[in-house]
Motif scaffolding. Structure first.
Motif, PDB file in Angstrom:
ATOM      1  N   ASP A   1       1.162   7.838 -23.454  1.00  0.00           N
ATOM      2  CA  ASP A   1       1.556   8.151 -22.078  1.00  0.00           C
ATOM      3  C   ASP A   1       0.583   7.507 -21.089  1.00  0.00           C
ATOM      4  O   ASP A   1      -0.087   8.182 -20.306  1.00  0.00           O
ATOM      5  CB  ASP A   1       1.626   9.658 -21.855  1.00  0.00           C
ATOM      6  CG  ASP A   1       2.790  10.045 -20.961  1.00  0.00           C
ATOM      7  OD1 ASP A   1       3.741   9.250 -20.818  1.00  0.00           O
ATOM      8  OD2 ASP A   1       2.767  11.163 -20.412  1.00  0.00           O
TER       9      ASP A   1
ATOM     10  N   ALA B   1       3.444   1.613 -26.796  1.00  0.00           N
ATOM     11  CA  ALA B   1       3.309   2.720 -25.857  1.00  0.00           C
ATOM     12  C   ALA B   1       4.116   3.905 -26.371  1.00  0.00           C
ATOM     13  O   ALA B   1       5.254   3.742 -26.824  1.00  0.00           O
ATOM     14  CB  ALA B   1       3.793   2.313 -24.473  1.00  0.00           C
TER      15      ALA B   1
ATOM     16  N   ASP C   1       5.499   7.247 -24.827  1.00  0.00           N
ATOM     17  CA  ASP C   1       5.683   7.828 -23.503  1.00  0.00           C
ATOM     18  C   ASP C   1       6.280   9.227 -23.561  1.00  0.00           C
ATOM     19  O   ASP C   1       6.898   9.629 -24.556  1.00  0.00           O
ATOM     20  CB  ASP C   1       6.614   6.940 -22.672  1.00  0.00           C
ATOM     21  CG  ASP C   1       5.981   5.604 -22.311  1.00  0.00           C
ATOM     22  OD1 ASP C   1       4.877   5.617 -21.751  1.00  0.00           O
ATOM     23  OD2 ASP C   1       6.596   4.556 -22.599  1.00  0.00           O
TER      24      ASP C   1
ATOM     25  N   GLY D   1       6.818   8.716 -18.167  1.00  0.00           N
ATOM     26  CA  GLY D   1       6.866   7.268 -18.254  1.00  0.00           C
ATOM     27  C   GLY D   1       8.056   6.639 -17.570  1.00  0.00           C
ATOM     28  O   GLY D   1       8.238   5.415 -17.650  1.00  0.00           O
TER      29      GLY D   1
ATOM     30  N   SER E   1       5.497   2.583 -14.268  1.00  0.00           N
ATOM     31  CA  SER E   1       5.145   2.751 -15.676  1.00  0.00           C
ATOM     32  C   SER E   1       5.048   1.391 -16.353  1.00  0.00           C
ATOM     33  O   SER E   1       5.796   0.456 -16.027  1.00  0.00           O
ATOM     34  CB  SER E   1       6.193   3.608 -16.386  1.00  0.00           C
ATOM     35  OG  SER E   1       6.229   4.912 -15.828  1.00  0.00           O
TER      36      SER E   1
ATOM     37  N   HIS F   1       5.856   0.230 -19.355  1.00  0.00           N
ATOM     38  CA  HIS F   1       6.983  -0.352 -20.094  1.00  0.00           C
ATOM     39  C   HIS F   1       8.113  -0.777 -19.156  1.00  0.00           C
ATOM     40  O   HIS F   1       8.948  -1.591 -19.537  1.00  0.00           O
ATOM     41  CB  HIS F   1       7.501   0.614 -21.170  1.00  0.00           C
ATOM     42  CG  HIS F   1       8.273   1.772 -20.644  1.00  0.00           C
ATOM     43  ND1 HIS F   1       7.693   2.968 -20.313  1.00  0.00           N
ATOM     44  CD2 HIS F   1       9.600   1.921 -20.407  1.00  0.00           C
ATOM     45  CE1 HIS F   1       8.622   3.811 -19.895  1.00  0.00           C
ATOM     46  NE2 HIS F   1       9.784   3.197 -19.931  1.00  0.00           N
TER      47      HIS F   1
ATOM     48  N   ARG G   1       6.528  -2.787 -26.357  1.00  0.00           N
ATOM     49  CA  ARG G   1       7.315  -1.892 -27.209  1.00  0.00           C
ATOM     50  C   ARG G   1       6.931  -0.451 -26.912  1.00  0.00           C
ATOM     51  O   ARG G   1       5.743  -0.120 -26.819  1.00  0.00           O
ATOM     52  CB  ARG G   1       7.064  -2.213 -28.681  1.00  0.00           C
ATOM     53  CG  ARG G   1       7.970  -1.458 -29.662  1.00  0.00           C
ATOM     54  CD  ARG G   1       7.949  -2.113 -31.031  1.00  0.00           C
ATOM     55  NE  ARG G   1       6.658  -2.007 -31.670  1.00  0.00           N
ATOM     56  CZ  ARG G   1       6.325  -1.035 -32.527  1.00  0.00           C
ATOM     57  NH1 ARG G   1       7.201  -0.085 -32.820  1.00  0.00           N
ATOM     58  NH2 ARG G   1       5.127  -1.022 -33.087  1.00  0.00           N
ATOM     59  N   SER G   2       7.936   0.416 -26.746  1.00  0.00           N
ATOM     60  CA  SER G   2       7.640   1.807 -26.414  1.00  0.00           C
ATOM     61  C   SER G   2       8.592   2.751 -27.141  1.00  0.00           C
ATOM     62  O   SER G   2       9.734   2.401 -27.447  1.00  0.00           O
ATOM     63  CB  SER G   2       7.737   2.040 -24.900  1.00  0.00           C
ATOM     64  OG  SER G   2       9.069   1.862 -24.451  1.00  0.00           O
TER      65      SER G   2
ATOM     66  N   ARG H   1       9.505   7.228 -27.176  1.00  0.00           N
ATOM     67  CA  ARG H   1       9.358   8.396 -26.309  1.00  0.00           C
ATOM     68  C   ARG H   1       9.382   9.673 -27.128  1.00  0.00           C
ATOM     69  O   ARG H   1      10.158   9.801 -28.075  1.00  0.00           O
ATOM     70  CB  ARG H   1      10.478   8.424 -25.265  1.00  0.00           C
ATOM     71  CG  ARG H   1      10.429   9.633 -24.346  1.00  0.00           C
ATOM     72  CD  ARG H   1      11.399   9.490 -23.199  1.00  0.00           C
ATOM     73  NE  ARG H   1      11.514  10.721 -22.436  1.00  0.00           N
ATOM     74  CZ  ARG H   1      12.193  10.850 -21.306  1.00  0.00           C
ATOM     75  NH1 ARG H   1      12.831   9.797 -20.801  1.00  0.00           N
ATOM     76  NH2 ARG H   1      12.249  12.000 -20.670  1.00  0.00           N
TER      77      ARG H   1
END
Length: 268
Positions: free
Chosen positions: A120, A205, A207, A211, A216, A218, A225-226, A228
């Motif tokens: 985050d 990331a 998030d 996010g 943010s 991303h 690359r993220s 959640r």
């Protein structure tokens, strides 16, 4: 991105684990401590050395004599401390403003950082409207400091469990106001996008709903690359340790697999 190493501080470190796998270093958020990573340290230390640092100005860590809390100075502390601990190459995890510190260190010493995980992460605060930022800083510099900072932190704790809220607020109260204000001021001028661009390694990331802000990382950097985690506040590693640790383990395993593939390619 050179770091001001001449004034770097030696940071307290929760250091343990001695497995053969790649070591991992953790950096906490503003007004936290190394202890915010205890559930992750317990999870990974069966296979690897894991170190959580407490950043300058926070509980148990040295205060900077020059009052500096800029992100490069904090990253220089990380550089000095990992040198003392003889950590030559490692995975690096940073939470919130600790992610800014992780980015600054990785940009300055990419050969030391095998991969980055940003939990985050604080976004590009340079995009926050100046009037809004100045109003917050002015209130923090006034007798209304305690009420202002606790109200702000409670907005970040929406979705958190009660024990997490209590812990985070208690650690916030234990953090000197100069540290909180100094790191906030530093975050408002730090360029995380330049640091991301300067680091050639892989970055993930993790998030929360926070996010989804326009600043943010991303959103500003679509190639980042993220993933959640839902139903959590900003302190996702405390609120959802099982989910976070599954992501952490998968990320660390991916680094190990990449190293094996690189070694095999070199052997050929």
């Amino acid at each position: 991105m050179p770091l001001p190493l001449e004034a770097a501080l030696d940071l307290p470190a929760d250091d343990g684990g001695d497995g053969a796998a790649l070591p991992v270093v953790f950096l906490h958020a503003l007004a936290g401590t190394a202890g915010q990573w205890s559930l992750q340290l317990d999870s990974v230390r069966g296979a690897r050395r894991a170190v959580a640092l407490t950043l300058r100005g926070h509980a148990g860590a040295p205060q900077p004599g020059d009052g500096r809390f800029d992100i490069p100075a904090m990253a220089a502390d990380v550089a000095r401390t990992v040198d003392r601990l003889a950590l030559t190459r490692f995975a690096l995890v940073g939470h919130s403003s600790g992610a800014h510190v992780a980015l600054a260190y990785a940009a300055a010493a990419p050969e030391r950082v095998a991969s980055l995980l940003l939990a985050d992460p604080a976004g590009d605060a340079r995009m926050v409207p100046r009037v809004q930022a100045d109003a917050l800083l002015a209130s923090l510099a006034s007798p209304a400091y305690s009420a202002t900072i606790e109200a702000y932190y409670r907005t970040l704790l929406v979705g958190s469990r009660s024990p997490v809220i209590t812990r985070v607020i208690d650690e916030l109260r234990a953090t000197p106001p100069a540290t909180v204000i100094g790191v906030m001021r530093a975050s408002l001028v730090f360029d995380p996008l330049a640091a991301l661009a300067a680091y050639p390694g892989t970055t993930l990331a993790v998030d929360t709903y926070l996010g989804e802000q326009p600043f943010s990382l991303h959103r500003l950097c679509p190639e980042l690359r993220s993933v959640r985690i839902g139903d959590t506040g900003h302190w996702l590693q405390l609120d959802r340790p099982k989910e976070f640790n599954l992501i952490l383990d998968g990320w660390l395993s991916g680094i190990s697999a990449g190293r094996r593939e690189a070694a095999a390619a070199t052997a050929r």
